[in-house]
Design an enzyme around this catalytic site. Structure first.
Site, mmCIF file in Angstrom:
data_model
loop_
_atom_site.group_PDB
_atom_site.id
_atom_site.type_symbol
_atom_site.label_atom_id
_atom_site.label_comp_id
_atom_site.label_asym_id
_atom_site.label_seq_id
_atom_site.Cartn_x
_atom_site.Cartn_y
_atom_site.Cartn_z
ATOM 1 N N HIS A 60 0.841 -1.201 0.000
ATOM 2 C CA HIS A 60 0.000 0.000 0.000
ATOM 3 C C HIS A 60 0.874 1.248 0.000
ATOM 4 C CE1 HIS A 60 -3.323 2.540 0.328
ATOM 5 N NE2 HIS A 60 -3.864 2.168 1.482
ATOM 6 N N TYR A 96 -0.825 7.360 3.165
ATOM 7 C CA TYR A 96 -0.287 6.570 4.264
ATOM 8 C C TYR A 96 1.233 6.543 4.141
ATOM 9 C CZ TYR A 96 -5.197 5.529 4.899
ATOM 10 O OH TYR A 96 -6.551 5.662 5.093
ATOM 11 N N HIS A 106 -2.849 6.917 -0.984
ATOM 12 C CA HIS A 106 -3.811 7.569 -0.083
ATOM 13 C C HIS A 106 -3.204 8.251 1.130
ATOM 14 C CE1 HIS A 106 -6.737 4.458 -1.971
ATOM 15 N NE2 HIS A 106 -6.480 5.477 -2.774
#
Length: 358
Positions: free
Chosen positions: A181, A186, A184
């Site tokens: 990931h 993060y 977004h």
């Protein structure tokens, strides 16, 4: 034949078709104690429904590589063996019913320690199972958010190791695809963008320095992940800032590096790193970013973002705009979307024997 329902092979893994489930947090695990981060009956039922619904790749929600890496105290984790045991039940069911179980490995960075969305989503402290978040720089995500602890070089290496250990546990849990990931806003996305990364050491400043952490994480995951199974990477292709942020040009440049480091597909989203930006949301609004990566780097891509109609998804794949589509909120509304789409497009997908009479 429908292009959307043609198989796709990455390394040795063949996906039966191109309708995939995007990771969507459920915020439904215990926040602390021996069952912290452990999958529950809710998680099993949620993912099982999408598997019986015919989704080809079921990517489990952002699953934290450490307790401090959770978006909320109620997130799933994969930092211990108790969590692995609970996940085997999910991956076994998804596999049994013809789906590919995938998992998104995540660290929330400065956006960690927040309340569940239906409780407002605001930052929480120790009184509500929270903690101090960390990030590349001591810069809060938005007004009302805490200033994160700036990770030291040693702490960065520790997080890289946590991603590697998480990949090893993901394999033991029965997952066949793993996604890093990096989107977004993060932790990985925070390092990528100059909007949140104000470091002056080897992890900040130039493009080469800002992508260093992400590539180190990919290398750590790839070192633990079997050579014959795919690694995916989720990216926010733009911060939607006029200046001072991550851009589509950066994404194309970075995608080429990811390909060299063993990433097999780029999951292309946008936004999340800067608060209060204006995003031109419309059906398929993120697809052009994926299409550009595919055209300029040759790296396979998945498109996501307001893809809701079977004909729309079919067009994206048939026209070569993306190799697969990822459905998020639409699969929350309709777990059987893939079956409905197959029927509308004249395709056939595997049906559980228990449902054959329908």
């Amino acid at each position: 034949m429908s292009a959307l329902f043609e198989p796709l092979t990455l390394r040795s893994l063949t996906f039966p078709h191109r309708v995939w489930m995007a990771p969507m947090c459920q915020y439904s695990a215990a926040p602390e104690g021996p069952l912290a981060g452990v999958a529950t009956d809710w998680h099993f039922t949620h993912y099982a429904a999408r598997a019986t619904g015919g989704t080809a790749l079921v990517i489990q929600e952002a699953t934290a590589v450490s307790p401090e890496g959770r978006i909320s105290p109620y997130d799933l984790g994969i930092w211990n063996d108790t969590q692995v045991e609970a996940l085997r039940r999910i991956t076994g069911f998804v596999t049994e019913h013809g789906g590919i179980p995938g998992v998104q490995l995540a660290h929330a960075g400065r956006k960690a320690s927040t309340e569940r969305p239906w409780k407002g989503g605001a930052p929480v402290g120790p009184e509500a199972h929270g903690w101090q978040p960390s990030g590349p720089s001591p810069v809060a995500f938005a007004e009302g958010h805490p200033v994160p602890h700036e990770l030291t070089a040693d702490e960065i290496r520790e997080v890289v190791g946590q991603f590697g250990a998480a990949a090893r546990r993901a394999l033991a849990a029965g997952f066949k695809a793993v996604e890093v990931h990096g989107a977004h806003g993060y932790l990985i996305g925070e390092f990528l963008s100059p909007h949140g990364n104000h470091r002056t050491d080897g992890y900040g400043g130039s493009f080469e320095n800002r992508v260093r952490f992400a590539l180190e994480v990919v290398d750590a995951v790839r070192a633990e992940w079997p050579e014959d199974l795919p690694v995916l990477f989720r990216i926010s292709a733009t911060d939607w800032l006029e200046e001072g942020g991550w851009t589509g040009d950066d994404t194309v440049r970075f995608a080429a590096l990811l390909k060299e480091h063993g990433v097999d597909l780029l999951d292309v989203s946008t936004g999340g790193n800067a608060a209060g930006v204006r995003i031109p949301v419309a059906p398929g609004y993120q697809v052009p970013f994926a299409t550009r990566v595919r055209a300029e780097t040759g790296l396979p891509v998945a498109a996501v973002g307001l893809i809701t109609d079977p004909a729309q998804a079919e067009k994206i794949v048939a026209n070569g705009e993306a190799d697969a589509v990822l459905l998020g909120r639409e699969l929350l509304r309709d777990p059987y979307w893939a079956r409905r789409a197959a029927r509308e497009l004249g395709a056939e997908i595997r049906t559980p024997g228990q449902y054959a009479r329908a």
